[in-house]
Design a protein around this motif. Structure first.
Motif, PDB file in Angstrom:
ATOM      1  N   ALA A 151      44.673  75.303  48.446  1.00  0.00           N
ATOM      2  CA  ALA A 151      44.641  74.120  49.303  1.00  0.00           C
ATOM      3  C   ALA A 151      44.890  74.449  50.769  1.00  0.00           C
ATOM      4  N   ASP A 152      45.449  75.627  51.048  1.00  0.00           N
ATOM      5  CA  ASP A 152      45.778  76.006  52.424  1.00  0.00           C
ATOM      6  C   ASP A 152      44.655  76.774  53.105  1.00  0.00           C
ATOM      7  N   ARG A 153      43.579  77.082  52.387  1.00  0.00           N
ATOM      8  CA  ARG A 153      42.488  77.842  52.990  1.00  0.00           C
ATOM      9  C   ARG A 153      41.656  76.949  53.902  1.00  0.00           C
ATOM     10  N   THR A 154      41.108  77.539  54.923  1.00  0.00           N
ATOM     11  CA  THR A 154      40.386  76.789  55.951  1.00  0.00           C
ATOM     12  C   THR A 154      39.270  75.948  55.329  1.00  0.00           C
ATOM     13  N   GLY A 155      39.304  74.653  55.621  1.00  0.00           N
ATOM     14  CA  GLY A 155      38.245  73.757  55.168  1.00  0.00           C
ATOM     15  C   GLY A 155      38.278  73.426  53.689  1.00  0.00           C
TER      16      GLY A 155
END
Length: 358
Positions: A151-155
């Motif tokens: 959930a923290d990855r870009t986009g």
């Protein structure tokens, strides 16, 4: 079987590399938490690390409880770089959900995930779901984004909303409030995972071959990955109590070919040139190119081992699935050298093997 070896078996122009082992009970699991990209409950992830590999960048063992789902992942190249992944169900029942379809998964089913393909796993059974997973970046180096929570990855949230919009268009289920109504033109040119059902695969018999240490016939269900670039093959090996595979080495003429073993059920003995190791359920072993190795069943139940091979997209001189190990170039001579080296180091030899050395 008598082996006459009249030179130093521990010396070669290139010393054989050693295998490495990661034991399940020595790995501390991390917790993946519920998130806004599809994960509805916590689940555990064990990360295995093998240093010195060219192609095996990351291994994970997932435990998913009944009724729970992982995050939706797509490993987009613009975020994580080129990354492809394979999955195999070790035990339990599951569903894989993509942006275009859903498909049930049973024990030992295999999934190949090209770069950019979206997928989510859910437990549809009544027992814990255990899934083995590993990925390769083809020697490009893993992006720091890959190490983040999904959930923290870009986009990640925008990608999840796009996937939900595609699923909604196709009449596939979406969680309440996650139908992607606000997404314009959600369809993009992304590949899909491919699933190989274990029940549909035909096993290949590996025949007894004393000249390379195989003491009984055994079965292997083999897969070649045409949709992946760097991960070349996988197999499920079935060995009955007392049975051993051939001792073999993947030389550069196969790719170069690295290999990974993961014990899915049963108790095993790993045999190498330098040492032997006992392996239990979920233990894993890595073999770099040039490492001699074999595995045997030392338990009372059937041994099931998952094997994966990778050669970084480099073609070998032959297809490893086409030839018996004893027919591959140099394997018989390598077995004789390894037996002589094991005697030199004080390691046990098979009951039918005697070595006359210099």
């Amino acid at each position: 079987m008598r082996i006459e070896y009249d030179s130093d078996p521990t010396y070669s122009l290139e010393e054989r590399p050693k295998a490495s082992v990661v034991r399940f009970n020595e790995v501390t699991p991390a917790t993946r938490h519920s998130s806004d990209v599809g994960c509805n409950f916590k689940h555990l992830v064990w990360r295995y690390e093998f240093h010195g590999s060219q192609w095996f960048d990351g291994l994970e063992l997932l435990k998913v409880d009944p009724g729970t789902y992982t995050d939706f992942l797509s490993h987009r190249e613009d975020v994580e770089g080129p990354l492809e992944r394979v999955l195999r169900v070790f035990s339990g029942r599951a569903v894989i959900r993509t942006e275009h379809w859903d498909e049930p998964l049973e024990r030992f089913d295999h999934v190949a995930v090209p770069t950019g393909a979206a997928y989510q796993l859910g437990n549809t059974g009544v027992e814990p779901l255990w899934v083995g997973s590993w990925y390769s970046t083809g020697g490009n180096g893993a992006s720091p984004e890959t190490m983040l929570e999904p959930a923290d990855r870009t986009g990640a949230r925008a990608e999840y909303e796009r996937i939900m919009a595609v699923r909604d268009e196709r009449g596939l289920s979406t969680p309440p409030g996650d139908d992607g109504d606000d997404v314009d033109s959600p369809n993009v040119d992304r590949p899909d995972p491919t699933v190989e059902a274990f029940a549909d695969a035909q096993p290949k018999t590996r025949y007894e071959a004393p000249e390379v240490g195989c003491n009984a016939d055994w079965l292997a269900w083999m897969t070649n990955f045409d949709v992946l670039e760097w991960i070349s093959d996988s197999s499920v090996m079935k060995l009955e109590p007392g049975g051993y595979t051939s001792l073999h080495t993947h030389f550069d003429n196969e790719g170069p070919h690295e290999e990974l073993y993961w014990v899915m059920a049963g108790e095993a003995r790993l045999v190498t040139e330098y040492r032997d190791e006992r392996l239990c359920r979920f233990d894993s072993a890595f073999f770099p190119t040039g490492n001699p190795h074999a595995i045997g069943n030392v338990g009372t139940d059937t041994l099931w081992v998952g094997a994966w091979g990778a050669r970084g997209g480099i073609e070998g001189e032959f297809d490893v699935s086409d030839l018996e190990i004893s027919d591959r170039p140099g394997q018989t001579q390598e077995y004789e050298r390894v037996m002589a080296a094991r005697k030199h180091r004080g390691l046990s030899l098979p009951p039918n093997v005697e070595v006359d050395d210099a």
